[in-house]
Design a protein around this motif. Sequence first.
Motif, PDB file in Angstrom:
ATOM      1  N   UNK A 509       1.107  -1.444  -0.210  1.00  0.00           N
ATOM      2  CA  UNK A 509      -0.494   0.232   0.018  1.00  0.00           C
ATOM      3  C   UNK A 509       1.020   1.216  -0.017  1.00  0.00           C
ATOM      4  N   UNK A 510       0.716   2.353  -1.555  1.00  0.00           N
ATOM      5  CA  UNK A 510       1.525   3.928  -0.998  1.00  0.00           C
ATOM      6  C   UNK A 510       0.754   4.337  -1.570  1.00  0.00           C
ATOM      7  N   UNK A 511       0.680   5.696  -0.801  1.00  0.00           N
ATOM      8  CA  UNK A 511      -0.333   6.816  -1.091  1.00  0.00           C
ATOM      9  C   UNK A 511       0.403   8.049  -1.711  1.00  0.00           C
ATOM     10  N   UNK A 512       2.022   7.291  -2.312  1.00  0.00           N
ATOM     11  CA  UNK A 512       2.396   8.211  -3.339  1.00  0.00           C
ATOM     12  C   UNK A 512       2.847   7.591  -5.161  1.00  0.00           C
ATOM     13  N   UNK A 513       1.836   6.499  -5.225  1.00  0.00           N
ATOM     14  CA  UNK A 513       2.478   5.138  -6.428  1.00  0.00           C
ATOM     15  C   UNK A 513       2.639   6.410  -7.006  1.00  0.00           C
ATOM     16  N   UNK A 552       2.348  -1.906   4.303  1.00  0.00           N
ATOM     17  CA  UNK A 552       1.473  -2.694   5.209  1.00  0.00           C
ATOM     18  C   UNK A 552       1.309  -4.497   3.783  1.00  0.00           C
ATOM     19  N   UNK A 553       0.196  -4.623   3.499  1.00  0.00           N
ATOM     20  CA  UNK A 553      -0.132  -5.165   2.132  1.00  0.00           C
ATOM     21  C   UNK A 553      -1.734  -5.084   1.752  1.00  0.00           C
ATOM     22  N   UNK A 554      -1.517  -5.347   0.451  1.00  0.00           N
ATOM     23  CA  UNK A 554      -3.005  -5.503   0.244  1.00  0.00           C
ATOM     24  C   UNK A 554      -3.404  -6.816  -1.122  1.00  0.00           C
TER      25      UNK A 554
END
Length: 569
Positions: A509-513, A552-554
């Motif tokens: 999980x990345x906010x700045x992908x 954090x995995x998704x």
Amino acid sequence: MKGLNLNQLVFFKLYDKDHFILVWQEFWITGDCDGRGIPVSNPNGPLDHELFLLCARDTIKLLRNHPSLSLWVGGNEQTPPEDINTALQNDLKLHPYFQSSNKINEPLKDFSDPSQYLDGTRSYVQGSMWDGFANGQGDFTDGPYEIQNPEDFFRDDFYNYGFNPEVGSVGMPVAATIRATMPPEGWQIPLLRKHSDGYEEEVPNPMWKYHKYIGYSNNKMLDQIGLYGSAKDLDDFCEKAQLVNYIQYRALLEGWTSRMWTKYTGVLIWKTQNPWTGLRGQFYDHLHDQTAGFYGCRCAAEPIHVQLNLSTYNIEVVNTTSDDLSGIAVEASVWDLDGKCPYYKVTEKLSVPAKRTQTIIEMKYPKSKNPKPVYFLLLKLFRISDYGILSRNLYWLHLKSGDYKLLEQYRTKKIPLKITSKIFIEGSKYEVQMLVKNTNKIPDSIKLNLKNHSILSECEGCTEENHEVGLFKRIYQCFTKEDNGLRTVETNGTDSGVAFFLHFSVHATKKDKKDGEDTRILPVHYSDNYFSLVPGEAMPINISFEVPYGVTPRVTLRGWNYHTGQTIY
């Protein structure tokens, strides 16, 4: 499987105990370095024969007590120099007790001094294409290594010899691997150059060519990706390539097992993976992400397996075990693109002898009136006593001289799914246990007949919601006795039909992908992937993986009908 030289003790220990895989152990002679190539390499290699034999004898002593070791092989696509070959033949001669399979069940008598034998229990073969493999003479009679018409694997003239030491096919990875491996110049999909004879040649970009790309067409057959419609971009090309990968490797193995012990004695697939970023036949890429070909092979390699002979259209049951099968039956159901079931049949009670492939019945569909141009065939082999499924196999098929282009518009179908899951976390290790269900109702015309349609039978006196939870708990009761922690995700959809080619992936999980960034967490172990569910059908799926610290995995589900993706966890 051909043996490795690195970390051999760990390798053999795993195979001895857990994996039930026999190892083909070669010494360090290869045609690439010992007598072939341009210019021709040293035919008398290795340089130090005494050192080679010293290492070979140490290796034999190291490995000879491992039960997973099947046989010794002098070299790959080459034989050792005469003096080394003679020495290995003498060192690895068989004890008389092991020279005949008829003696295996006899009591051991008069076993001579074991020090006379460096091993004495396994055969030595001087090279991978000698002594009974391929044509046995060392000629290049292995392969082929390129795309094939799936039905050709089943034809009597496909391969002339009993044991094929190497056969391969395509192995394109998913688009995310291409983007993670190459700059944007390498994301260009192959162009098609039409020849005067109608053959459309694939012309890959220079980077793919450098990475030894094996194409999805040749001058003997149509472009197998083009059967699904022209690929629009890299994502479309790689997704359609996974469909072809699955079909190719399933047909490859099913074609061999169709004539198990009547024509063929064995086959080895070249290869499971590329040691670099190659775009050739492989089951998982250099980042350890499995291609759909892995799951096609996994399906076909079941010890007990039900399959369709793509040449004769006969349904066959393969029993590779040492036990006879009895009290079984086969259920065959055809599903069209509208979610209807125009053909349904359950055989009479069957029995299949041990180590045998047996023809059961001929598929009457699509010989019936008004067959659909594209359809799904679901085969299930089950026990009559409790409807327990022993083997399940789903095909997507088209009429002769047809194609799969109707599947392109099938992408717009929205098939409702229900995924019940439970997550177990221990440090950085995750295990996700799921039950995935196509919530379409079973057509009333066959509902009463589909006894073995569900994973487990319905429980009496409970609601559908309680039944799903109860079903999940019963499937995974060996893992936990907890009653809470279940998570349910339902996808929106009102269309009827098959939830086609579903596959999970795990991401950070990345906010700045960044655009095109590869967020996959690898490796991931799936109990199954690239699977399909007909109306009303449910399937348990286990996923296990390890995440880096602080990540954090998704878990995401995609499929032919779910190209936008659905977050499950």
